[in-house]
Design a protein around this motif. Structure first.
Motif, PDB file in Angstrom:
ATOM      1  N   SER A 103      41.142 -59.553 -40.810  1.00 48.88           N
ATOM      2  CA  SER A 103      40.853 -59.758 -38.878  1.00 48.88           C
ATOM      3  C   SER A 103      41.771 -58.717 -38.669  1.00 48.88           C
ATOM      4  CB  SER A 103      40.773 -60.255 -38.831  1.00 48.88           C
ATOM      5  OG  SER A 103      42.241 -61.373 -38.180  1.00 48.88           O
ATOM      6  N   LYS A 122      36.267 -58.406 -42.862  1.00 52.22           N
ATOM      7  CA  LYS A 122      35.258 -58.451 -42.573  1.00 52.22           C
ATOM      8  C   LYS A 122      34.741 -56.920 -43.792  1.00 52.22           C
ATOM      9  CE  LYS A 122      37.451 -55.593 -39.257  1.00 52.22           C
ATOM     10  NZ  LYS A 122      37.520 -55.280 -37.980  1.00 52.22           N
ATOM     11  N   CYS A 137      30.544 -55.281 -41.100  1.00 51.87           N
ATOM     12  CA  CYS A 137      29.819 -57.280 -40.818  1.00 51.87           C
ATOM     13  C   CYS A 137      30.984 -58.097 -41.265  1.00 51.87           C
ATOM     14  CB  CYS A 137      29.066 -57.095 -41.904  1.00 51.87           C
ATOM     15  SG  CYS A 137      29.357 -56.602 -43.559  1.00 51.87           S
ATOM     16  N   SER A 138      30.685 -59.163 -41.190  1.00 52.62           N
ATOM     17  CA  SER A 138      31.780 -60.194 -41.656  1.00 52.62           C
ATOM     18  C   SER A 138      31.601 -60.521 -42.841  1.00 52.62           C
ATOM     19  CB  SER A 138      32.065 -61.764 -40.358  1.00 52.62           C
ATOM     20  OG  SER A 138      30.368 -61.747 -39.910  1.00 52.62           O
TER      21      SER A 138
END
Length: 92
Positions: A35, A76, A90-91
């Motif tokens: 993150s 991600k 994208c996560s």
């Protein structure tokens, strides 16, 4: 009301997106990050990275693992083309 698209539209959109990852040579990469944007692992796509879409789904070709991955909690992923330009973020 939900939105639906005919198969030809789904295929067209899907092919457009994966063609962005397939741009250039050498192959693009799939970068997993924490993150805090710290790289956990970078995997290399085959060239081309994806086959043609079928019913709105594109299947990835072989992806080379990262044997020197640093490890960590993945938050991600970034799909990059050969030039290293982000094409999908994208996560996970």
């Amino acid at each position: 009301m939900s939105v639906t698209h005919p198969t030809a539209v789904r295929d067209g959109v899907c092919n457009f997106v994966v063609d962005q990852v397939d741009e250039g040579t050498p192959p693009g990469t799939l970068v997993f990050q924490t993150s805090g944007d710290v790289e956990v692992a970078t995997l290399t796509f085959s060239n081309p990275a994806f086959g043609a879409s079928s019913t709105g789904t594109a299947t990835a070709s072989a992806i080379t693992s990262d044997t020197s991955a640093t490890g960590g909690t993945i938050a991600k992923a970034r799909f990059k083309n050969a030039a290293g330009t982000d094409k999908i973020i994208c996560s996970v």
